[in-house]
Motif scaffolding. Structure first.
Motif, short mmCIF file in Angstrom:
data_model
loop_
_atom_site.label_atom_id
_atom_site.label_comp_id
_atom_site.label_asym_id
_atom_site.label_seq_id
_atom_site.Cartn_x
_atom_site.Cartn_y
_atom_site.Cartn_z
N GLY A 1 5.44 6.93 -4.55
CA GLY A 1 4.78 8.23 -4.55
C GLY A 1 3.27 8.17 -4.68
N ASP A 2 2.70 6.97 -4.83
CA ASP A 2 1.24 6.87 -4.94
C ASP A 2 0.64 6.78 -3.54
OD1 ASP A 2 -1.36 6.47 -5.52
OD2 ASP A 2 -1.09 4.55 -6.56
N LEU A 3 0.16 7.89 -3.05
CA LEU A 3 -0.30 7.93 -1.66
C LEU A 3 -1.78 7.64 -1.51
CD1 LEU A 3 1.73 11.06 -0.64
CD2 LEU A 3 2.13 8.75 0.17
N ASP A 4 -2.45 7.27 -2.62
CA ASP A 4 -3.89 6.99 -2.53
C ASP A 4 -4.16 5.54 -2.13
OD1 ASP A 4 -4.47 9.56 -3.22
OD2 ASP A 4 -4.42 9.13 -5.38
N LYS A 5 -3.15 4.68 -2.25
CA LYS A 5 -3.32 3.25 -1.94
C LYS A 5 -3.50 3.04 -0.44
CE LYS A 5 -2.81 0.70 -5.76
NZ LYS A 5 -1.62 0.77 -6.60
N ARG A 6 -4.48 2.16 -0.08
CA ARG A 6 -4.66 1.80 1.33
C ARG A 6 -4.84 0.28 1.42
NH1 ARG A 6 -3.46 6.25 1.43
NH2 ARG A 6 -4.38 8.04 2.49
N LEU A 7 -4.55 -0.28 2.58
CA LEU A 7 -4.77 -1.71 2.78
C LEU A 7 -6.20 -1.94 3.23
CD1 LEU A 7 -1.46 -2.43 4.66
CD2 LEU A 7 -2.07 -3.39 2.46
#
Lengths: 229, 141
Positions: free
Chosen positions: A27-33
């Motif tokens: 549910g943590d949608l702020d993470k990006r690669l």
């Protein structure tokens, strides 16, 4: 060669991808690669980032829609409450019994007479007859579009009940079409005093009133004469 | 007494379920509107509306509701409004008795069915005890 994957580095990056994907799944949608190194994995990383963006957008949209729907549901529920309330109010409003003249009550009936309404109508009328002591009641059915056997039956019962309380009922406002229909149905309303229009009914009531009061005066007069003797 | 079947050449105008008293009022005004569309006069409109009112009340009071099918079609060389009331209620044991004036099995006056028959041009009834009743009325200008 610079663009070739370093196996050690690649393993770390794949682990990083796994980490990000599992946080997104949680549910943590702020993470990006991070996509600053240009090599064979970069395309996958960018694709995953785009996917997360899309997912974030879709989730936001559906959340917004859910809120809107809930809002609408609330509004509908409120409206429903209002409708029920108004229906109850209407039931009361739709059978106003008014005293229009000495000894004369009027009950204008408008719309459809279902069993619930006729019950309230009858109660109101009988109550008012007792309260005012009026002996003439006019039921005006100009506003009733359909008189079937059930409505006629209700009217007969109301008139009979009023008679038991000492009041005579006059039914007015029977249209020519309804008169013909009643005859074809085979209902016998001859036990009830009926008039074509409210005006006729009023006139009839006044005449009856006059007779009644003249008679009364006459009677009192006679009694006085007898007393004098 | 014959089972009531629709003619396939008839034009279906609508099917309405009767569940509560409000449906009676609703369908009654729909029927009145159709009668107007058939260019029937006020007396004819009142007759068919009253007839349908009787049938719907029977349906609601005795059979716990049912369905109403409104159609138009040619009956005996007339363009007729055809209304069929179908219920799955207890049925009528003795149709002949139910069709006679003044007979009632319930609280009514006993003029509903025979009265409705007199108000329309053609009247058909089919009933099977424990299975239900179908009544069809037809009216033309």
């Amino acid at each position: 060669m610079e663009n070739n994957l370093d196996f050690k580095n690649a393993k770390e990056r794949i682990e990083h991808i796994e980490d990000v994907l599992s946080s997104v799944a949680a549910g943590d949608l702020d993470k990006r690669l991070q996509t600053d190194i240009e090599d064979d994995l970069t395309g996958i990383e960018e694709a995953i980032n785009i996917l997360i963006e899309d997912l974030t957008y879709e989730l936001k949209q559906s959340k917004k829609m859910k809120e809107e729907l809930e809002d609408k549901l609330n509004k509908i529920q409120e409206q429903q409450k209002t409708i029920v309330q108004q229906q109850e109010d209407l039931l009361e409003l739709s059978s106003p019994v008014t005293k229009v003249w000495d000894n004369v009550l009027i009950l204008p009936v408008i719309g459809t007479l279902d069993s619930q309404r006729t019950q309230i109508m009858m109660e109101n009328l009988l109550q008012k007859i007792v309260e005012t002591g009026c002996t003439i009641a006019i039921l005006d059915i100009t506003g009733v579009p359909t008189v079937d056997t059930q409505v006629a039956n209700h009217l007969l019962k109301t008139v009979t009940a009023a008679r038991l309380l000492g009041a005579d009922c006059i039914i007015s406002g029977i249209s020519p079409a309804i008169a013909q229909t009643i005859v074809h149905l085979g209902i016998d309303l001859s036990s009830i005093k009926t008039k074509a229009t409210l005006q006729d009914a009023m006139l009839f009531a006044m005449k009856k009133n006059n007779q009644l009061f003249e008679g009364k005066i006459h009677l009192e007069h006679k009694e006085q004469e007898e007393d004098d003797k | 007494m014959q089972e009531i079947i629709s003619d396939k050449n008839w034009n279906k105008l609508g099917i309405y379920p009767i569940v509560d008293e409000h449906d009676i009022v609703k369908v009654r005004s729909i029927v009145r509107q159709h009668a107007k569309d058939f260019r029937m006069g006020i007396v004819e409109q009142t007759r068919i509306t009253t007839a349908i009112s009787e049938l719907l009340r029977n349906m609601y009071n005795y059979a716990n509701g049912g369905d109403v099918v409104i159609e138009s079609g040619d009956i005996e060389e007339h363009n007729a409004l055809i209304i069929t009331c179908i219920d799955k209620g207890p049925g009528i044991e003795n149709v002949e008795l139910a069709m006679s004036d003044g007979y009632t099995s319930g609280m009514g006056m006993g003029y509903g069915l025979p009265g409705a028959k007199r108000l329309v041009d053609k009247f058909e009834i089919y009933s099977e005890p424990q299975k239900g009743t179908t009544v069809r009325i037809m009216k033309w200008k």
